[in-house]
Design a protein around this motif. Structure first.
Motif, PDB file in Angstrom:
ATOM      1  N   ASN B  62     -44.007 -23.129 -17.096  1.00 34.13           N
ATOM      2  CA  ASN B  62     -44.902 -22.787 -15.985  1.00 34.13           C
ATOM      3  C   ASN B  62     -44.290 -21.601 -15.253  1.00 34.13           C
ATOM      4  OD1 ASN B  62     -46.713 -25.067 -16.296  1.00 34.13           O
ATOM      5  ND2 ASN B  62     -45.062 -26.346 -15.425  1.00 34.13           N
ATOM      6  N   HIS B  82     -54.409 -22.526 -15.422  1.00 30.73           N
ATOM      7  CA  HIS B  82     -53.658 -22.579 -16.676  1.00 30.73           C
ATOM      8  C   HIS B  82     -53.885 -21.331 -17.532  1.00 30.73           C
ATOM      9  CE1 HIS B  82     -57.331 -23.530 -18.984  1.00 30.73           C
ATOM     10  NE2 HIS B  82     -57.705 -24.090 -17.842  1.00 30.73           N
ATOM     11  N   PHE B 124     -49.974 -22.317 -15.080  1.00 29.73           N
ATOM     12  CA  PHE B 124     -49.563 -23.503 -15.840  1.00 29.73           C
ATOM     13  C   PHE B 124     -49.538 -23.191 -17.329  1.00 29.73           C
ATOM     14  CE2 PHE B 124     -51.355 -25.769 -12.066  1.00 29.73           C
ATOM     15  CZ  PHE B 124     -50.141 -26.287 -11.631  1.00 29.73           C
ATOM     16  N   CYS B 125     -48.575 -23.798 -17.996  1.00 28.81           N
ATOM     17  CA  CYS B 125     -48.399 -23.486 -19.419  1.00 28.81           C
ATOM     18  C   CYS B 125     -49.518 -24.068 -20.281  1.00 28.81           C
ATOM     19  CB  CYS B 125     -47.051 -23.994 -19.911  1.00 28.81           C
ATOM     20  SG  CYS B 125     -46.757 -25.755 -19.625  1.00 28.81           S
ATOM     21  N   GLY B 138     -48.783 -28.855 -18.350  1.00 27.94           N
ATOM     22  CA  GLY B 138     -48.282 -28.106 -17.196  1.00 27.94           C
ATOM     23  C   GLY B 138     -48.352 -28.932 -15.919  1.00 27.94           C
TER      24      GLY B 138
END
Lengths: 416, 416
Positions: B62, B82, B124-125, B138
Motif C-alpha cells: 500500500n 485501490h 491500496f494494493c 489492501g
C-alpha cells in the motif's frame, strides 16, 4: 416359428459388431468411413456371407445381403438399418436392425429355402450425422430423397471433407448418386425405441405409425451486461431472465398443445457468464417435433410470437435462426402395420402403436415405397449412450415379428 | 474553491495511470504484484512526491502520501482507493479515487499550506480479487477486518502462491499484519458509481449511505438426460426447465421484495448441452445483495424453499452451495454524509443518497472508523470494462466535493 438346423441369432451378430469401435469407457464410436466403420462393414459383409446371402457393396459403402426370390423381376422387400453410431454411443442403435435382418433372412433361408420374392438386408453406411454435418447419407442416397447438393465438400471436425474421406476409404466420390434404388416394394426397419414408452406401458413391441418431423433453431437473446450489484432490478436488460421466461413458456405451451408434440431446450450459453455480471447475451437451442408439419409450423409461429412479447417486456431482443428442418415422414404403411399387429396378437406379444420422435432411415423410404418400423424396448428410454440396453428376449421377440412379416411378404401366397 | 497557482489535476493523474497495464484491446489489467501493478504503484509514489506529499510504502505494498498536520498526535483523515483492476477493466474503477485524493491534497497544500490535522491519500494494493481468490488484501490488512488466515498459500491461475508473488515483488510475506492502522479518524473514498442511477436521475454526485452485503451460491439442479424426440413432455426430468422456472421465480421475488435488493443469475451451464438431448444437469450462480444481512438471510431462505418446491414439481433435485458471503458494511457516517450534502448544495451540485451494490474499501473502514463515499456517474452504468467512462467535468465536481470535505476536516476549526 421353430428354427430348422443351426442359424445365426441377432444377439450374437450384435455382440460381434459391438466389439468394433469400442472405446475404453464402453462407448461405441463408428463414424462414416473411419477405420472402425470400415471394420464394421467388413464384418457385416462376412456375417451376411456366413448366412448364405449374396453380398454386395454400393458406391458409397452401403452393404447389402440378398436372398434372391424365384420371381426375379419383382421388386425387393428390404430390411436393415445403419452401421454408424454417435460418438460414445451404444451397441443397439442402428446395429440391432442390421443384426435382426441378417438373422431373419438366415432363418428364412434355412427354414424355407428360396423365397418367391427377393429379400434383402442392408447395412446403411450412415444415418447419425455424427462425423459430417449431414445425416442419412446412406438411405438418403438410396431413396434419392436427399439432394445432398454440395455435401461432398462438407468437413468433419478435423477439416477432412466428405470427398476426401470417401476417397480415403476407397470409394469414388463422384458416384454417390449411382446407389439409388427404384426396385424396392417395401422397407421394414427394426430399431430400439430410444424412449421409455414401451417400458412404461409394459409392451413388448411398438408398431410405428409415424416418424416425427423436426425443426431446430437457435434463439439469440440480446440484452445488456451490467454490474450485478449496482443495477437495480427495474433497470436491467437481463438476457438470461428473459430466456428463462421463454423456456418456462415453451414447456407450458408444449404441454397444453399435447398430441405428442415435444419441445426441448438442450443447449444454453450465457455471455459473459460471470456470477456478478448481468447476462448481456444468451443463445439457446430449440428442438420442436411432431408428426405433422402444420402442427410444427403453427407451434413455432405461436412460440416466437410469445418469445418476442417476453423479450419486449424485458427490453431485450430475440432473433430466431432455423438450422435444421426435417419434414415428418409420410405415415407408415397401414397394411404392414395391420400385419404386424396380427403377428403380435397371434404370437402373444403385447404391442402398441407408437410415434417415433427420432428420425429413422424408414422415414425416407416412406416417401418412395411402403415402409414399416418395429420398435423394441430401450431400458430406461436411454439411447446414444453406452448405457443403451435391450434384453436378449426382447431382441428375440422383435426379430421373430420381423421374420414372420418377411415370411408373409416373400413366401406367402398373397404378397402385399 | 479557486486554485492558487499550478496544481495536479485528477484527470491528468488518471491519464498517467491509465497508460500502465494497458492491453492491446484498450482494457487495463493490473493484477496484484504483477509488473504492471509495480509500475503503477511506482508511478503513484512519484506523483505523490510531485504533489509535495511524504511518500511511504507499507509491508504489503500500500502506498501512502501524507500531508502532515500541526496537530501531530491526532489521528489522520485518509482518502484513496485501490490501484489494482479486474482483467481487461477500465481506467476509472479504483484509480480515480487515488487520483482525486492526490489532486485534493495537492490543491489543499498549495492553497492553504500545512493543515491542522494530518491528511493522507492511500493507493491500496488490492481490492478486486482478480489475481488471487481473496479481495481487499489492501484495506483488509490496514483495517484488520479480514483474518486472511492461510491466504498466503492461495494460488493464482498459474499456480503461483500469494507468498511467492509477494516475495517476487520484494515484500516480506510474513509482515502483512504489520500494516494495520489504528490512527485513522475517518476514511473518505471517491469512486465511480458502477451503476446508472446517477445518470438516470441526472445527478452529479452520489452520497453513499450503505454498502451492500452479498452472498453467492451455486445451485446444482440434477434431472435426467433423455432423447429430445422420444421422451414425452410428461415423462421428462428436465434440469433446465426447472432451472428456468427458478430464475423466473427469483426475479419476481426480488422485484416484490424491493427495498434495493438485487438478485442475479450471471452464470448458467447446461450438461450435456446438446440441442437434441434433454438437459440432465444445470449449475447456475446466484448473487444476492442488500444493505441488511437479515434481509439477505430471509430472501435466501425463501428463495431456496421455492426452488426446492419447483424442483419437486419437475422431479429433479436442487442443491445450494454458498461460496461467498460478505456482510453489509455498517452505515456510512451520518455526519460526514450531512457535510457532503451541504457541500453539494452550496456548490450547486445535484446529489442524491445512494446505496452501493458493489463492495468497496470504505466498507471495511466503516467497521473501524468513520467512513464516507462520494460517487461520480458512470456513463451507461458500465464498469469492469474498457468502456468505463466518467467525463472530466464530472471528475472535477467529485474532486471538488472531496477537497472541500477534507478542507473542513483538516483545516476547519470545528473538526469532526
Amino acid at each position: 416359428m421353430e428354427a430348422h438346423g443351426e442359424r445365426l441369432h441377432a444377439a450374437d451378430i450384435l455382440s460381434q459388431l459391438a466389439a468394433i469401435g469400442l472405446e475404453p469407457d464402453g462407448g461405441i464410436t463408428r463414424l462414416l468411413y473411419d477405420p472402425a466403420w470400415r471394420q464394421a462393414q467388413q464384418a457385416v459383409a462376412r456375417i451376411m456371407g456366413e448366412a448364405g446371402l449374396s453380398v454386395s457393396t454400393d458406391a458409397i459403402g452401403n452393404v447389402y445381403g440378398k436372398l434372391e426370390g424365384t420371381d426375379r423381376d419383382a421388386p425387393s422387400f428390404v430390411t436393415g438399418s445403419h452401421i454408424d453410431s454417435v460418438r460414445f454411443g451404444g451397441q443397439y442403435d442402428g446395429a440391432l436392425g442390421i443384426a435382426a435382418g441378417i438373422a431373419a433372412l438366415s432363418k428364412l433361408k434355412q427354414s424355407f429355402g428360396q423365397p418367391r420374392r427377393t429379400l434383402e438386408v442392408v447395412s446403411f453406411c450412415e444415418e447419425e450425422g455424427s462425423r459430417f454435418p449431414l445425416a442419412y447419407w446412406g438411405s438418403g442416397n438410396v431413396t434419392g430423397c436427399k439432394p445432398f447438393a454440395g455435401s461432398l465438400e462438407a468437413a468433419d471436425a478435423q477439416g477432412v471433407s466428405l470427398r476426401e474421406a470417401m476417397a480415403g476409404a476407397g470409394y469414388d466420390p463422384s458416384a454417390h448418386r449411382d446407389c439409388r434404388r427404384t426396385d424396392i416394394e417395401a422397407f421394414v426397419e427394426l430399431h430400439i425405441e430410444q424412449g421409455a414408452v414401451l417400458e412404461r406401458e409394459q409392451r413388448e413391441i411398438g408398431i410405428v405409425n409415424a416418424i416425427f418431423g423436426q425443426r431446430r433453431y437457435f434463439v439469440d437473446v440480446e440484452g445488456r451486461s451490467d454490474h450485478a450489484g449496482t443495477t437495480p432490478m427495474q433497470m436491467r436488460e437481463d438476457a438470461l431472465a428473459a430466456a428463462a421466461e421463454m423456456i418456462v413458456r415453451l414447456r407450458k405451451a408444449a404441454l397444453e398443445t399435447g398430441d405428442g408434440l415435444v419441445a426441448t431446450v438442450g443447449m444454453l450459453e450465457v455471455s459473459p457468464g460471470i456470477a456478478n455480471v448481468i447476462p448481456g447475451n444468451v443463445r439457446f437451442s430449440l428442438d420442436i417435433r411432431h408428426r405433422e408439419e402444420t402442427a410444427i409450423e403453427d407451434f413455432c409461429d405461436r412460440t416466437f410470437l410469445s418469445f418476442s412479447a417476453i423479450a419486449a417486456q424485458h427490453r431485450v431482443t430475440a432473433r430466431y435462426t432455423c438450422w435444421l428442418s426435417e419434414l415428418p415422414s409420410p405415415p407408415m404403411d397401414a397394411e404392414l402395420r395391420e400385419r404386424l399387429a396380427r403377428i403380435c396378437d397371434a404370437s402373444g406379444y403385447a404391442h402398441l402403436e407408437i410415434s417415433s420422435g427420432a428420425g429413422h432411415d424408414a422415414g425416407l423410404f416412406a416417401r418412395i415405397c411402403k415402409a414399416a418400423m418395429i420398435f423394441v424396448p430401450s431400458r430406461g428410454g436411454i439411447s446414444h449412450s453406452p448405457l443403451e440396453y435391450t434384453a436378449p428376449e426382447e431382441i428375440e421377440r422383435g426379430c421373430d415379428v420381423l421374420t414372420q412379416l418377411l415370411y408373409q411378404l416373400a413366401y406367402g401366397e398373397e404378397g402385399l
